[in-house]
Design a protein around this motif. Structure first.
Motif, PDB file in Angstrom:
ATOM      1  N   LEU A 319      52.309  46.908  34.973  1.00 30.33           N
ATOM      2  CA  LEU A 319      51.574  48.196  34.764  1.00 30.33           C
ATOM      3  C   LEU A 319      50.389  48.639  35.614  1.00 30.33           C
ATOM      4  N   ALA A 320      49.594  47.354  35.623  1.00 31.33           N
ATOM      5  CA  ALA A 320      48.303  47.522  36.303  1.00 31.33           C
ATOM      6  C   ALA A 320      48.810  47.545  37.756  1.00 31.33           C
ATOM      7  N   GLU A 321      49.570  46.833  38.245  1.00 31.77           N
ATOM      8  CA  GLU A 321      49.870  46.504  39.860  1.00 31.77           C
ATOM      9  C   GLU A 321      50.630  47.955  40.285  1.00 31.77           C
ATOM     10  N   SER A 322      51.303  48.716  39.276  1.00 36.50           N
ATOM     11  CA  SER A 322      51.669  50.021  39.911  1.00 36.50           C
ATOM     12  C   SER A 322      50.705  50.789  40.109  1.00 36.50           C
ATOM     13  N   ALA A 324      47.778  49.807  41.620  1.00 40.01           N
ATOM     14  CA  ALA A 324      46.883  48.629  42.236  1.00 40.01           C
ATOM     15  C   ALA A 324      45.590  48.505  41.495  1.00 40.01           C
ATOM     16  N   VAL A 325      45.807  48.293  40.089  1.00 39.90           N
ATOM     17  CA  VAL A 325      44.357  47.994  39.594  1.00 39.90           C
ATOM     18  C   VAL A 325      44.520  46.439  38.991  1.00 39.90           C
ATOM     19  N   THR A 326      43.505  45.808  39.343  1.00 40.53           N
ATOM     20  CA  THR A 326      43.129  44.354  38.947  1.00 40.53           C
ATOM     21  C   THR A 326      42.982  44.182  37.493  1.00 40.53           C
ATOM     22  N   LEU A 327      43.834  43.460  36.891  1.00 37.87           N
ATOM     23  CA  LEU A 327      43.628  42.979  35.474  1.00 37.87           C
ATOM     24  C   LEU A 327      42.935  41.546  35.242  1.00 37.87           C
ATOM     25  N   THR A 328      41.938  41.435  34.703  1.00 38.56           N
ATOM     26  CA  THR A 328      41.159  40.092  34.458  1.00 38.56           C
ATOM     27  C   THR A 328      41.351  40.131  33.034  1.00 38.56           C
ATOM     28  N   ARG A 360      40.642  53.626  37.939  1.00 41.45           N
ATOM     29  CA  ARG A 360      40.604  54.194  39.170  1.00 41.45           C
ATOM     30  C   ARG A 360      41.755  53.668  40.264  1.00 41.45           C
ATOM     31  N   GLN A 361      42.072  54.193  41.206  1.00 43.94           N
ATOM     32  CA  GLN A 361      43.022  53.487  42.138  1.00 43.94           C
ATOM     33  C   GLN A 361      42.485  52.314  42.815  1.00 43.94           C
ATOM     34  N   GLN A 362      43.124  51.196  42.632  1.00 45.55           N
ATOM     35  CA  GLN A 362      42.381  49.918  43.055  1.00 45.55           C
ATOM     36  C   GLN A 362      41.268  49.398  42.335  1.00 45.55           C
ATOM     37  N   GLY A 363      41.185  49.971  41.226  1.00 50.23           N
ATOM     38  CA  GLY A 363      40.014  49.645  40.308  1.00 50.23           C
ATOM     39  C   GLY A 363      40.201  48.302  39.576  1.00 50.23           C
ATOM     40  N   GLN A 364      39.403  48.239  38.387  1.00 49.43           N
ATOM     41  CA  GLN A 364      39.285  46.750  37.812  1.00 49.43           C
ATOM     42  C   GLN A 364      39.521  47.191  36.244  1.00 49.43           C
ATOM     43  N   ILE A 365      40.087  46.228  35.282  1.00 49.31           N
ATOM     44  CA  ILE A 365      40.325  46.199  34.030  1.00 49.31           C
ATOM     45  C   ILE A 365      39.952  44.817  33.794  1.00 49.31           C
ATOM     46  N   TRP A 366      38.852  44.561  32.511  1.00 48.77           N
ATOM     47  CA  TRP A 366      38.567  43.172  31.706  1.00 48.77           C
ATOM     48  C   TRP A 366      39.176  43.202  30.521  1.00 48.77           C
ATOM     49  N   LEU A 367      39.901  42.490  30.240  1.00 49.06           N
ATOM     50  CA  LEU A 367      40.202  42.055  28.724  1.00 49.06           C
ATOM     51  C   LEU A 367      39.633  40.929  28.433  1.00 49.06           C
ATOM     52  N   ASP A 382      36.915  49.139  31.718  1.00 47.77           N
ATOM     53  CA  ASP A 382      37.458  49.691  33.039  1.00 47.77           C
ATOM     54  C   ASP A 382      36.490  50.124  33.798  1.00 47.77           C
ATOM     55  N   ASP A 383      36.716  50.601  35.018  1.00 47.99           N
ATOM     56  CA  ASP A 383      35.772  51.268  35.807  1.00 47.99           C
ATOM     57  C   ASP A 383      36.177  52.622  36.213  1.00 47.99           C
ATOM     58  N   GLY A 384      36.963  53.087  35.372  1.00 50.22           N
ATOM     59  CA  GLY A 384      37.498  54.588  35.563  1.00 50.22           C
ATOM     60  C   GLY A 384      36.530  55.738  35.565  1.00 50.22           C
TER      61      GLY A 384
END
Length: 456
Positions: A319-322, A324-328, A360-367, A382-384
């Motif tokens: 889902l994140a790749e769709s 362009a979001v990086t999930l860490t 954000r498009q090409q943003g970051q998510i931290w779990l 997230d940095d949305g």
């Protein structure tokens, strides 16, 4: 027979109590009056006897001087006797039975018709050779006459006092129950549905009635909020269901009118997609409704939340790749909980889906998942686009979305995700919170109690 009102019952009890108290007081007064009056008669009798004895003088020839003596003073009859009891002069009460002389001793003598007090004084006047008796008598009827006067006054004032007590008690009770009448009127207006904003708003003493009124005002405010929330819920649910329904009808009509098989398939695909959204929405509403009525049961079991979180993170990667979001993911291993696995998975998925949707498009998510010794602490950051401070407290409400524009697109959502998260976390005895800065992103955190054996 018509039942008595509470005000009338209190007035009757109050009046009855006043009657009992007044009766006790009047009885005590009468008993005390009898004693006081009789004591007054005795004192007056003794005083007159002694005064009369002082007035007795002896002439030079040894005879008593009796010409200027008054033998009736303040109702007391006085008489002088020889030492042997033979009367010399004076007044004797008519009907007084023969009474032996007793020096300075109060005696009571009489018959069925009349009673007297008798007081004797044995003395020797100055310059006299012999002793004499002075006897004073006074009828008790004088004391009883005074008592009867008091009785008549009591009989006159007793009913008047009882009437005043009854009227005063009713007035006080009516005034005391006036706030209750206001409470009843306000409750009637609210129950009729005519004015849900009606409040009692008593002003005055901080007493039990005032506390009751404030309690009712608080209850009315909660009822108004509940009715308003229900109205808003109905409007939002109707709107959410109407949108896919309209799309289904339009797609079905388009498919029926189009002779092309491919167009029919596209129409059916659209119908299926919207029907799926409707089914998801209805299931969520049903689950929340059961939760509100405490009828939604949890399937609790002990499991490794860390392993479950890793599985969810892998699933959310697509889902994140769709977008362009990086999930860490940063997951502490071996965190054991006793919970409903399905709901735990839905908590993570709802939070991650929101993070992707509003990121954000090409943003970051931290779990992150870690243990604080008592709870498993999960966080999705997230940095949305973030959420304003004014809207942040509202995000847990059903159907509330920060972006109020509604659409039927795949990304529109139902507005129930965070409400579901809140219920699922709290049903496990945990807590959920959010912090956000508009334009800088959001952080959602939740806690779940660790397995009992781990939480020691």
């Amino acid at each position: 027979m018509k039942k008595l009102s509470v005000k009338m019952k209190i007035t009757l009890w109050y009046t009855g109590l006043i009657v009992i108290i007044l009766s006790a007081i009047f009885t005590a007064v009468l008993l005390a009056t009898d004693k006081v009056l009789l004591l007054g008669v005795q004192n007056k009798l003794e005083e007159e006897v002694y005064d009369f004895a002082e007035e007795l003088k002896v002439e030079s020839n040894g005879r008593l001087r009796l010409e200027k003596l008054d033998f009736l003073k303040d109702g007391v009859r006085l008489a002088v006797y020889h030492e042997n009891g033979q009367m010399i002069t004076g007044l004797v009460a008519s009907g007084l039975p023969e009474t032996p002389f007793a020096d300075e001793l109060l005696q009571k003598a009489g018959s069925d018709q009349q009673n007297w007090f008798v007081y004797d004084f044995y003395f020797k006047p100055r310059h006299a050779d012999n002793f004499y008796w002075v006897r004073g008598t006074v009828p008790l009827s004088s004391a009883y006459a005074e008592r009867d006067k008091i009785l008549r006054q009591c009989a006159l004032f007793f009913p008047l006092l009882v009437l005043l007590a009854a009227l005063g008690g009713y007035w006080i009770t009516k005034k005391a129950f006036r706030p209750v009448t206001r409470i009843t009127e306000a409750a009637a207006q609210i129950s009729s549905g005519s004015d849900l904003s009606k409040r009692i708003e008593l002003e005055g003493a901080d007493d039990e009635i005032d506390t009751l009124a404030k309690t009712f005002d608080g209850m009315f405010a909660r009822l108004e909020d509940a009715f308003e929330a229900e109205r808003q819920f109905t409007d939002d649910a109707s709107h959410e269901l109407r949108t896919p329904t309209s799309v289904i009808i339009a797609q079905a009509e388009c498919g029926l009118q189009s002779p092309d098989l491919e167009s029919k398939q596209q129409a059916l695909q659209g119908v299926l997609q919207q029907a799926g959204k409707m089914s998801k929405l209805v299931n969520q509403l049903l689950q929340l409704s059961r939760a509100d009525r405490h009828k939604e049961s949890l399937h609790l079991e002990e499991f490794d939340l860390s392993e479950l979180t890793e599985m969810v993170a892998e699933e959310a990667q697509g889902l994140a790749e769709s977008k362009a979001v990086t999930l860490t993911a940063e997951i502490e291993p071996g965190i054991l909980v006793k919970a409903d696995q399905t709901l735990m998975m839905r908590i993570w998925l709802n939070l991650l889906t929101n993070a992707v949707k509003y990121g954000r498009q090409q943003g970051q998510i931290w779990l992150t998942l870690k243990s604080d010794g008592k709870n498993a602490v999960g966080t999705v950051r997230d940095d949305g686009i973030g959420i304003s401070a004014a809207e942040l407290p509202k995000i847990w409400k059903r159907f509330y979305r920060v972006n109020t524009a509604r659409s039927s697109g795949d990304d529109s959502g139902t507005g129930l995700g965070l409400a579901m998260v809140k219920w699922m976390v709290e049903s496990h005895g945990g807590t959920v919170s959010a912090v956000s800065t508009l334009g800088a992103g959001s952080t959602f955190s939740f806690t779940i109690p660790l397995r009992p054996s781990e939480n020691k």
